[in-house]
Design an enzyme around this catalytic site. Structure first.
Site, mmCIF file in Angstrom:
data_model
loop_
_atom_site.group_PDB
_atom_site.id
_atom_site.type_symbol
_atom_site.label_atom_id
_atom_site.label_comp_id
_atom_site.label_asym_id
_atom_site.label_seq_id
_atom_site.Cartn_x
_atom_site.Cartn_y
_atom_site.Cartn_z
ATOM 1 N N HIS A 1 -20.209 -27.778 33.090
ATOM 2 C CA HIS A 1 -20.200 -27.820 31.625
ATOM 3 C C HIS A 1 -19.773 -26.462 31.095
ATOM 4 O O HIS A 1 -20.317 -25.436 31.521
ATOM 5 C CB HIS A 1 -21.596 -28.176 31.106
ATOM 6 C CG HIS A 1 -21.723 -28.090 29.620
ATOM 7 N ND1 HIS A 1 -21.099 -28.973 28.762
ATOM 8 C CD2 HIS A 1 -22.396 -27.214 28.832
ATOM 9 C CE1 HIS A 1 -21.398 -28.638 27.515
ATOM 10 N NE2 HIS A 1 -22.171 -27.578 27.530
ATOM 11 N N LYS B 1 -14.554 -33.663 36.451
ATOM 12 C CA LYS B 1 -14.401 -33.860 35.005
ATOM 13 C C LYS B 1 -14.275 -32.508 34.301
ATOM 14 O O LYS B 1 -13.450 -32.333 33.404
ATOM 15 C CB LYS B 1 -15.590 -34.637 34.445
ATOM 16 C CG LYS B 1 -15.484 -34.890 32.958
ATOM 17 C CD LYS B 1 -16.667 -35.684 32.441
ATOM 18 C CE LYS B 1 -16.547 -35.890 30.938
ATOM 19 N NZ LYS B 1 -17.709 -36.600 30.389
ATOM 20 N N THR C 1 -11.982 -26.253 25.009
ATOM 21 C CA THR C 1 -11.405 -24.994 25.471
ATOM 22 C C THR C 1 -10.757 -25.195 26.825
ATOM 23 O O THR C 1 -11.358 -25.798 27.718
ATOM 24 C CB THR C 1 -12.499 -23.907 25.558
ATOM 25 O OG1 THR C 1 -13.073 -23.734 24.262
ATOM 26 C CG2 THR C 1 -11.926 -22.588 26.041
ATOM 27 N N HIS D 1 -11.159 -28.738 31.232
ATOM 28 C CA HIS D 1 -11.205 -27.337 30.827
ATOM 29 C C HIS D 1 -10.318 -26.358 31.592
ATOM 30 O O HIS D 1 -10.210 -25.215 31.159
ATOM 31 C CB HIS D 1 -12.652 -26.830 30.897
ATOM 32 C CG HIS D 1 -13.569 -27.563 29.970
ATOM 33 N ND1 HIS D 1 -13.447 -27.509 28.598
ATOM 34 C CD2 HIS D 1 -14.606 -28.390 30.224
ATOM 35 C CE1 HIS D 1 -14.377 -28.257 28.043
ATOM 36 N NE2 HIS D 1 -15.094 -28.809 28.999
#
Length: 143
Positions: A134, A26, A67, A31
């Site tokens: 993350h 993910k 981002t 990202h």
């Protein structure tokens, strides 16, 4: 009865899809764009990539920011070997090219409009089992 079976099948299919993607996968989907997708009009990069990567979707609120890092996934993976800061985040040893997408205006309902910014920043990530999961933020290089 058939409606109940269909509903149950749809719920199970959705759960199977959610379980099928790891947190690392993910993270990569949301990202990492390396090499940077260049066939897009610069002013539409964020809207197109966020939709293409299923970060935004019809019927869901617009994500306030996202981002995209334009560096190989291996470089972000190596970041998890860096010493974490006091908050537990790992920073890239050198700045990376990225596109920061920020929601334009105050409307959080689709269609979502974003303002893209090209930056050279260090990337901060949190890691789980040696994998980035993350994107915690970015910061400019020290001058």
């Amino acid at each position: 009865m058939a409606g109940w079976a269909l509903c149950l099948a749809l719920v199970l299919a959705a759960l199977a899809g959610a379980v099928g993607e790891s947190r690392y996968e993910k993270f990569l989907r949301q990202h990492v764009d390396h090499p940077r997708t260049s066939a897009l009009a610069a002013h539409r990069y964020c809207e197109t990539m966020l939709a293409r990567r299923r970060v935004t979707a019809p019927g869901r609120p617009c994500k306030p920011s996202n981002t995209f890092v334009h560096a190989p996934a291996e470089e972000l993976l190596a970041t998890c070997m860096q010493m974490p800061d006091a908050a537990g985040f790992h920073s890239t040893p050198r700045p990376m090219g990225l596109t920061a997408c920020r929601l334009r205006g105050g409307d959080t309902r689709p269609p979502c409009a974003y303002r893209p910014r090209q930056l050279q920043h260090h990337v901060r990530v949190s890691c789980l089992d040696g994998l980035p999961v993350h994107l915690a933020g970015t910061h400019p290089p020290l001058q």
